[in-house]
Structures are given as structure tokens and as C-alpha cells.
Design a protein around this motif. Structure first.
Motif, mmCIF file in Angstrom:
data_model
loop_
_atom_site.group_PDB
_atom_site.id
_atom_site.type_symbol
_atom_site.label_atom_id
_atom_site.label_comp_id
_atom_site.label_asym_id
_atom_site.label_seq_id
_atom_site.Cartn_x
_atom_site.Cartn_y
_atom_site.Cartn_z
ATOM 1 N N MET A 160 -31.502 -43.166 -26.814
ATOM 2 C CA MET A 160 -30.546 -41.843 -27.176
ATOM 3 C C MET A 160 -28.962 -42.469 -26.628
ATOM 4 S SD MET A 160 -33.319 -40.021 -24.337
ATOM 5 C CE MET A 160 -32.091 -38.540 -24.807
ATOM 6 N N ASP A 161 -28.583 -41.747 -27.672
ATOM 7 C CA ASP A 161 -27.248 -41.469 -27.987
ATOM 8 C C ASP A 161 -26.735 -39.949 -27.165
ATOM 9 O OD1 ASP A 161 -24.491 -41.276 -28.721
ATOM 10 O OD2 ASP A 161 -24.639 -43.199 -28.854
ATOM 11 N N TYR A 162 -25.499 -39.581 -26.372
ATOM 12 C CA TYR A 162 -25.312 -38.175 -25.552
ATOM 13 C C TYR A 162 -24.046 -38.269 -26.099
ATOM 14 C CZ TYR A 162 -29.527 -38.728 -22.069
ATOM 15 O OH TYR A 162 -30.105 -38.555 -21.875
ATOM 16 N N ASP A 163 -23.413 -38.904 -26.965
ATOM 17 C CA ASP A 163 -22.136 -38.428 -27.766
ATOM 18 C C ASP A 163 -22.590 -38.445 -28.912
ATOM 19 O OD1 ASP A 163 -20.948 -39.184 -25.596
ATOM 20 O OD2 ASP A 163 -21.013 -41.500 -25.392
ATOM 21 N N LYS A 164 -23.233 -38.390 -29.588
ATOM 22 C CA LYS A 164 -22.934 -38.221 -31.220
ATOM 23 C C LYS A 164 -23.265 -37.218 -31.730
ATOM 24 C CE LYS A 164 -27.898 -38.322 -32.589
ATOM 25 N NZ LYS A 164 -28.737 -38.175 -33.628
ATOM 26 N N GLY A 165 -23.198 -36.200 -31.259
ATOM 27 C CA GLY A 165 -23.064 -34.600 -31.403
ATOM 28 C C GLY A 165 -24.622 -34.249 -31.902
ATOM 29 N N CYS A 166 -25.222 -32.818 -32.561
ATOM 30 C CA CYS A 166 -26.296 -32.076 -32.259
ATOM 31 C C CYS A 166 -28.019 -33.124 -32.695
ATOM 32 C CB CYS A 166 -26.294 -30.535 -32.742
ATOM 33 S SG CYS A 166 -24.333 -29.997 -31.946
ATOM 34 N N TYR A 167 -28.625 -32.557 -32.335
ATOM 35 C CA TYR A 167 -29.514 -33.249 -32.845
ATOM 36 C C TYR A 167 -30.483 -32.093 -31.977
ATOM 37 C CZ TYR A 167 -29.949 -35.393 -28.328
ATOM 38 O OH TYR A 167 -30.447 -36.022 -27.141
ATOM 39 N N LEU A 168 -31.410 -31.912 -32.961
ATOM 40 C CA LEU A 168 -33.044 -31.246 -32.296
ATOM 41 C C LEU A 168 -33.598 -31.325 -30.890
ATOM 42 C CD1 LEU A 168 -35.593 -31.506 -35.406
ATOM 43 C CD2 LEU A 168 -34.417 -29.196 -34.414
ATOM 44 N N GLY A 169 -33.281 -30.728 -30.345
ATOM 45 C CA GLY A 169 -33.441 -30.740 -29.033
ATOM 46 C C GLY A 169 -32.582 -31.027 -27.867
ATOM 47 N N GLN A 170 -31.343 -31.672 -28.753
ATOM 48 C CA GLN A 170 -30.215 -31.781 -28.032
ATOM 49 C C GLN A 170 -29.567 -31.168 -26.918
ATOM 50 O OE1 GLN A 170 -26.796 -30.834 -28.206
ATOM 51 N NE2 GLN A 170 -26.076 -32.351 -27.760
ATOM 52 N N GLU A 171 -29.690 -29.590 -26.815
ATOM 53 C CA GLU A 171 -28.779 -28.809 -25.851
ATOM 54 C C GLU A 171 -30.028 -29.179 -24.636
ATOM 55 O OE1 GLU A 171 -28.390 -24.300 -25.125
ATOM 56 O OE2 GLU A 171 -28.365 -24.960 -26.974
ATOM 57 N N VAL A 172 -31.598 -29.090 -24.471
ATOM 58 C CA VAL A 172 -32.483 -29.025 -23.742
ATOM 59 C C VAL A 172 -32.380 -30.469 -22.801
ATOM 60 C CG1 VAL A 172 -34.292 -28.741 -22.515
ATOM 61 C CG2 VAL A 172 -33.953 -27.749 -24.227
ATOM 62 N N ILE A 173 -31.979 -31.293 -23.725
ATOM 63 C CA ILE A 173 -31.993 -33.014 -23.294
ATOM 64 C C ILE A 173 -30.896 -33.255 -22.631
ATOM 65 C CG2 ILE A 173 -32.173 -35.023 -24.068
ATOM 66 C CD1 ILE A 173 -33.863 -34.879 -25.958
ATOM 67 N N ALA A 174 -29.855 -32.594 -23.473
ATOM 68 C CA ALA A 174 -28.678 -32.967 -22.738
ATOM 69 C C ALA A 174 -28.608 -32.046 -20.812
ATOM 70 C CB ALA A 174 -27.145 -32.515 -23.073
ATOM 71 N N ARG A 175 -28.785 -31.336 -21.044
ATOM 72 C CA ARG A 175 -28.387 -30.699 -19.586
ATOM 73 C C ARG A 175 -29.571 -30.910 -18.754
ATOM 74 N NH1 ARG A 175 -31.596 -26.015 -20.763
ATOM 75 N NH2 ARG A 175 -29.934 -24.980 -22.407
ATOM 76 N N ILE A 176 -30.607 -31.671 -19.354
ATOM 77 C CA ILE A 176 -31.419 -32.246 -18.101
ATOM 78 C C ILE A 176 -30.420 -33.228 -17.525
ATOM 79 C CG2 ILE A 176 -33.519 -34.032 -17.818
ATOM 80 C CD1 ILE A 176 -34.795 -31.417 -19.757
ATOM 81 N N TYR A 177 -29.929 -33.930 -18.683
ATOM 82 C CA TYR A 177 -28.974 -35.580 -17.902
ATOM 83 C C TYR A 177 -27.970 -34.794 -17.296
ATOM 84 C CZ TYR A 177 -27.026 -40.091 -19.312
ATOM 85 O OH TYR A 177 -26.435 -41.331 -18.896
ATOM 86 N N PHE A 178 -27.509 -34.137 -17.933
ATOM 87 C CA PHE A 178 -25.544 -33.703 -16.670
ATOM 88 C C PHE A 178 -25.991 -32.840 -16.238
ATOM 89 C CE2 PHE A 178 -24.373 -35.088 -21.263
ATOM 90 C CZ PHE A 178 -23.779 -36.319 -20.898
ATOM 91 N N LYS A 179 -27.509 -32.108 -16.126
ATOM 92 C CA LYS A 179 -27.507 -31.024 -14.676
ATOM 93 C C LYS A 179 -28.416 -31.794 -13.913
ATOM 94 C CE LYS A 179 -24.922 -27.604 -16.985
ATOM 95 N NZ LYS A 179 -25.097 -25.880 -17.609
ATOM 96 N N ALA A 180 -29.395 -32.605 -14.131
ATOM 97 C CA ALA A 180 -30.936 -32.843 -12.767
ATOM 98 C C ALA A 180 -30.999 -33.816 -13.667
ATOM 99 C CB ALA A 180 -31.423 -31.569 -13.637
ATOM 100 N N ALA A 181 -31.798 -34.329 -12.949
ATOM 101 C CA ALA A 181 -32.786 -35.426 -13.894
ATOM 102 C C ALA A 181 -34.625 -35.326 -13.141
ATOM 103 C CB ALA A 181 -32.039 -37.006 -12.294
ATOM 104 N N PRO A 182 -35.168 -35.659 -14.055
ATOM 105 C CA PRO A 182 -36.024 -36.163 -14.164
ATOM 106 C C PRO A 182 -37.420 -36.573 -13.416
ATOM 107 C CG PRO A 182 -36.110 -37.200 -16.048
ATOM 108 C CD PRO A 182 -34.687 -37.006 -15.360
ATOM 109 N N LYS A 183 -37.904 -35.725 -12.451
ATOM 110 C CA LYS A 183 -38.721 -36.210 -11.118
ATOM 111 C C LYS A 183 -39.822 -36.815 -11.147
ATOM 112 C CE LYS A 183 -37.328 -31.369 -8.880
ATOM 113 N NZ LYS A 183 -36.560 -30.578 -9.632
#
Length: 250
Positions: A160-183
Motif C-alpha cells: 500500500m502506498d499512501y502518497d501515490k494518489g487516487c485509486y479505487l477505495g482510496q478515500e476510505v482506506i486513507a481515512r482509516i489510516y490517518f484518522k483511526a486504526a483497525p480494531k
């Protein structure tokens, strides 16, 4: 000695080739990894749906300029091919039909080969065992759309690369990474009794993959640590890189 092998239940894999002028650009807008950084070794990656869950778990390598090889569970190959054709309808590249490729262990690493001498149950069993020990999960039809990439520690494996730009599902994946963490997230465990199937739930613990052993089974599971503590499963150690906290480093 492990339990008797049931050849019909062993995983099978397929390879598709994507090549042409727009191949890299197309894949960059689809996959979780940075396609521009791929080399000749297989890189685990994912193609997620719009909810940020893994629709297709793949391994990908850059075979040559504008030429990429993708390995995927055989039961997902046709739907992956259909997805690529649908979303790439206006891009300039060609997608091959799926062909068989065989899981094996080379230099103590799980990988794939087209050589027929690796098309054996023993090779597949060794690959499964090595993969589970190393956190090298594989997504099958039964586990499509079940897991988020971060839950499976894909970011800790370079997939996974968080700096590469948009891809399918990126908005949700980035939100989890930057604002939360999987329980709940990936763990390596062993248990007794029958081998669970991919996607099975052991109470509140979800199986990703499992392999038979002499004592029962070993598995990759997604679970909250507290639920593992309350279970009869024994926690084993993943490689050091996958033992880190799944949350974003502060």
C-alpha cells in the motif's frame, strides 16, 4: 506429519498479463501499491472496492516496460479479468486469458512458478505453510470484500502506498489510516481440531487462510487481541515487520 492432503481443497492460482501503452497508468489508478516502483519480484497488492475492502488480492510484478504479470486465486481470475475489461475499456492495453501458475517455495520464500515439476500437492502444501508463517495471505472467492488492506497488514508488506494518489477505495482506506486504526487485524495462530475454511468464523475471530498440521491447524486470522485472549487458539509470532502496531506511526 500433517493431516492427509485433500487435493481438491488445495488453493489454485492463475496468472494474467496486462500490457500496452496505458497498462501502468491504468493499474496505478486501480491498485493499492505504487505500480511505478514495481520490480521483477512479486509484490503483494490489492484491488479494493469503493468501501475500501479487498475485492481482489493479487501479487504483481513488472515483467518488462508496459508489461505486468498478475497472480490471483484461480476462483477469482475470471471476475478480475471482467473488472479489468470493464474499467479499462477506454485504455490502451491488452489483458491475457488466465493461465495456471503453481505455488512453491524457493529460497525459503513463497512464490510461483510455471514449471510443471512444481505442480504437486507437496509444493502447494509447503507454500501454504510458508505463506501462513510469513503473513502472506491469499484472498479467495469466499473472502472477497471481507477485509480492509490495513487489517491484513498489507501496508507493512509494501503493498500500500499512501502518497501515490487516487485509486479505487482510496478515500476510505486513507481515512482509516490517518484518522483511526483497525480494531481487528491479522494474527498468526494455531489450534486443534478440523481445519477451518477461508472466511469461517471461530466465534468472533475470522479465518483468512488455514493449513493442516499434525496437531490440528495453523491459520492467519483477523481478530481483536482481546478476542484471541478469550479463545483456545495459541498466538504465534509473525515476522518482525508484521509485529508492529497496525496504526499509523505518530
Amino acid at each position: 506429519m500433517t493431516q492427509s492432503l485433500n487435493v481438491s481443497t488445495l488453493p489454485q492460482f492463475a496468472q494474467l498479463t496486462i500490457q500496452g501503452e496505458d497498462a501502468e497508468k491504468f493499474l496505478q489508478g486501480q491498485l493499492t501499491c505504487d505500480v511505478t516502483k514495481l520490480g521483477l519480484s512479486y509484490q503483494a497488492a490489492a484491488l479494493s472496492n469503493l468501501k475500501g475492502r479487498i475485492e481482489f488480492g493479487i501479487w504483481i510484478k513488472k515483467q518488462a516496460e508496459k508489461h505486468f504479470d498478475v497472480v490471483i486465486s484461480a476462483d477469482c481470475a475470471e471476475s478480475f479479468q471482467a473488472h479489468v475489461k470493464k474499467f479499462g475499456a477506454f485504455s490502451k492495453f491488452e489483458t491475457s486469458a488466465p493461465i495456471a501458475i503453481y505455488p512453491c517455495v524457493l529460497a525459503d520464500e513463497p512464490t510461483f512458478s510455471h514449471k510443471d515439476d512444481h505442480n504437486t500437492p507437496a509444493d502447494t502444501q509447503a507454500w501454504m505453510q510458508c505463506s501462513i508463517e510469513n503473513g502472506n495471505y491469499w484472498i479467495v472467492a469466499a473472502t472477497q470484500s471481507q477485509f480492509q488492506p490495513q487489517e491484513l497488514r498489507l501496508h507493512q508488506r509494501g503493498g500500500m502506498d499512501y502518497d501515490k494518489g487516487c485509486y479505487l477505495g482510496q478515500e476510505v482506506i486513507a481515512r482509516i489510516y490517518f484518522k483511526a486504526a483497525p480494531k481487528a487485524f491479522l494474527h498468526y495462530v494455531k489450534g486443534s481440531g478440523d481445519v477451518p475454511a477461508a472466511g469461517d468464523k471461530l466465534d468472533k475471530i475470522q479465518v483468512v487462510n488455514a493449513v493442516a498440521t499434525a496437531e490440528g491447524f495453523e491459520a492467519l486470522v483477523v481478530a481483536r487481541p482481546a478476542h484471541l485472549d478469550d479463545s483456545e487458539l495459541t498466538l504465534l509470532e509473525l515476522p518482525p515487520a508484521l509485529q508492529a502496531d497496525v496504526a499509523r506511526p505518530q
